[in-house]
Design a protein around this motif. Structure first.
Motif, PDB file in Angstrom:
ATOM      1  N   ARG A  33       0.853  -1.198   0.000  1.00 11.18           N
ATOM      2  CA  ARG A  33       0.000   0.000   0.000  1.00 11.18           C
ATOM      3  C   ARG A  33       0.881   1.238   0.000  1.00 11.18           C
ATOM      4  N   THR A  35       1.551   5.259   0.046  1.00  8.62           N
ATOM      5  CA  THR A  35       0.979   6.476   0.610  1.00  8.62           C
ATOM      6  C   THR A  35       1.925   7.616   0.265  1.00  8.62           C
ATOM      7  N   VAL A  83      -3.317   6.207   6.121  1.00  9.89           N
ATOM      8  CA  VAL A  83      -4.364   5.402   5.482  1.00  9.89           C
ATOM      9  C   VAL A  83      -5.200   4.589   6.464  1.00  9.89           C
ATOM     10  N   HIS A  85      -7.691   5.252   8.165  1.00 11.19           N
ATOM     11  CA  HIS A  85      -9.131   5.442   7.986  1.00 11.19           C
ATOM     12  C   HIS A  85      -9.725   4.486   6.945  1.00 11.19           C
ATOM     13  N   ASP A  86      -8.886   3.973   6.040  1.00  9.03           N
ATOM     14  CA  ASP A  86      -9.365   3.034   5.025  1.00  9.03           C
ATOM     15  C   ASP A  86      -9.564   1.623   5.572  1.00  9.03           C
ATOM     16  N   TYR A  87      -8.959   1.317   6.704  1.00  7.00           N
ATOM     17  CA  TYR A  87      -8.953  -0.062   7.201  1.00  7.00           C
ATOM     18  C   TYR A  87      -9.500  -0.237   8.615  1.00  7.00           C
TER      19      TYR A  87
END
Length: 116
Positions: A33, A35, A83, A85-87
């Motif tokens: 991932r 960022t 990130v 907030h995505d998981y």
């Protein structure tokens, strides 16, 4: 050429790490991932817990002791924060973990390796 070989070895290590973590009951949410502040090798989940995992592979188990340092962990932590907030769902805890791999050695999962 060395850079390409290192990249391929890193990808194989991340695949092996994902397989290992799945066998341990983790669900893989993301691989590599990217960022704005860095890359997270694996994002994995168990009920109530999301881990952002840095994977390190070395040719010899003896080299694993020096595979991770505070600077690298702080970059992974910053990327995780960018990130999360995505998981992460309400009520989840999150950790920054390390998974160390070497041939002929058991994987070593260091949980909550980053504690600012």
């Amino acid at each position: 050429m060395k850079r390409q070989q290192a990249e391929q070895a890193g990808r194989r290590a991340e695949d092996a790490a994902a397989d290992y973590l799945q066998q341990q009951g983790w669900e893989v949410l993301a691989r590599r991932r990217r960022t704005p502040v860095g890359e997270i090798d694996l994002v994995v989940r168990r009920p109530g817990l999301v881990a952002f995992v840095e994977v390190k592979w070395r040719r010899a188990a003896a080299q694993l002791a020096d595979a991770i340092d505070e600077r690298r962990l702080s970059r992974v932590a910053a990327a995780a924060e960018a990130v999360a907030h995505d998981y992460v769902q309400q009520g989840d805890n999150l950790t920054v973990d390390v998974l160390l791999l070497a041939p002929d050695a058991e994987p070593r999962h260091i949980r909550n390796a980053w504690q600012p």
